[in-house]
Scaffold this active site. Structure first.
Site, PDB file in Angstrom:
ATOM      1  N   LYS A  34      -0.979  -1.742  -0.142  1.00 56.63           N
ATOM      2  CA  LYS A  34      -0.546  -2.792   0.778  1.00 56.63           C
ATOM      3  C   LYS A  34       0.178  -3.906   0.021  1.00 56.63           C
ATOM      4  CE  LYS A  34      -4.354  -1.944   3.998  1.00 56.63           C
ATOM      5  NZ  LYS A  34      -3.617  -1.109   4.888  1.00 56.63           N
ATOM      6  N   CYS A  35       1.104  -3.536  -0.836  1.00 60.42           N
ATOM      7  CA  CYS A  35       1.790  -4.466  -1.730  1.00 60.42           C
ATOM      8  C   CYS A  35       3.287  -4.440  -1.444  1.00 60.42           C
ATOM      9  CB  CYS A  35       1.514  -4.032  -3.179  1.00 60.42           C
ATOM     10  SG  CYS A  35       2.369  -4.980  -4.442  1.00 60.42           S
ATOM     11  N   GLY A  36       3.961  -5.523  -1.773  1.00 60.27           N
ATOM     12  CA  GLY A  36       5.413  -5.554  -1.656  1.00 60.27           C
ATOM     13  C   GLY A  36       6.092  -4.518  -2.528  1.00 60.27           C
ATOM     14  N   THR A  38       4.701  -1.448  -3.008  1.00 58.15           N
ATOM     15  CA  THR A  38       4.247  -0.124  -2.584  1.00 58.15           C
ATOM     16  C   THR A  38       5.398   0.843  -2.297  1.00 58.15           C
ATOM     17  OG1 THR A  38       2.174  -1.046  -1.763  1.00 58.15           O
ATOM     18  CG2 THR A  38       2.780   1.128  -0.941  1.00 58.15           C
TER      19      THR A  38
END
Length: 181
Positions: A34-36, A38
């Site tokens: 759930k990361c920028g 990803t």
């Protein structure tokens, strides 16, 4: 000492020795779902598909230490990566990469290659620099992992050759991989 001296748990919690990857060029990453960053999974899977026949492997270690961006269980992470990105490279059990509970593999990796600096041209670099400097004005001086999708390039003998921060362009990483293959 090299990466082949370490044992880790795969995504199903089974202990495996990294010596099974002897002779391969490896890219070790700490990931989050759930990361920028990803979406890098797409580029990483493409890289793996392109070079896996040339003894290249990616070893993925999910980590929830950065913004709680890998909150799921191992099973949920595996399911997400399969469904969203079709990941076929080895995934391992969620670990910590910093602090007193950092996995020994990551303690070793950080001892071999310190923080390499962010790519100034990347759109997320100002955000990362601001956030990290507010938490620790001297963040650049230690070898800790700064964020998700930090990558370590390993040669065929298990030695750490290079560290790439999450802002590094995939073509830069690919060029370094080609040098080792």
């Amino acid at each position: 000492m090299n990466i082949y001296d370490f044992k880790v748990k795969n995504i199903k919690e089974e202990e495996v020795s990294l010596d099974q990857y002897k002779g391969k060029v490896a890219l070790i990453i700490n990931s989050a779902t759930k990361c920028g960053f990803t979406p890098q999974y797409d580029e990483l899977q493409d890289l793996y598909e392109k070079y896996k026949e040339e003894n290249f492997i990616i070893l993925d270690f999910p980590c929830n230490q950065f913004g709680n961006q890998a909150p799921g269980s191992n099973e949920e992470i595996l399911s997400f990566c399969d469904a969203k990105f079709g990941i076929t490279f080895p995934m391992f059990s969620k670990i910590e990469v910093n602090g007193e509970n950092a996995h020994p593999l990551y303690k070793f990796l950080k001892s071999q290659k310190g923080f390499a600096g962010f790519d100034e041209g990347h759109e997320l670099t100002p955000v990362l620099k601001k956030m990290l400097s507010e938490a620790d004005p001297d963040y650049e001086k230690d070898s800790s992992i700064k964020w998700n999708f930090t990558k370590f390039l390993i040669d065929r003998d298990g030695n750490v050759v290079e560290r790439f921060e999450p802002t590094e362009a995939i073509f830069v990483i690919e060029n370094k991989i080609k040098e080792l293959i």
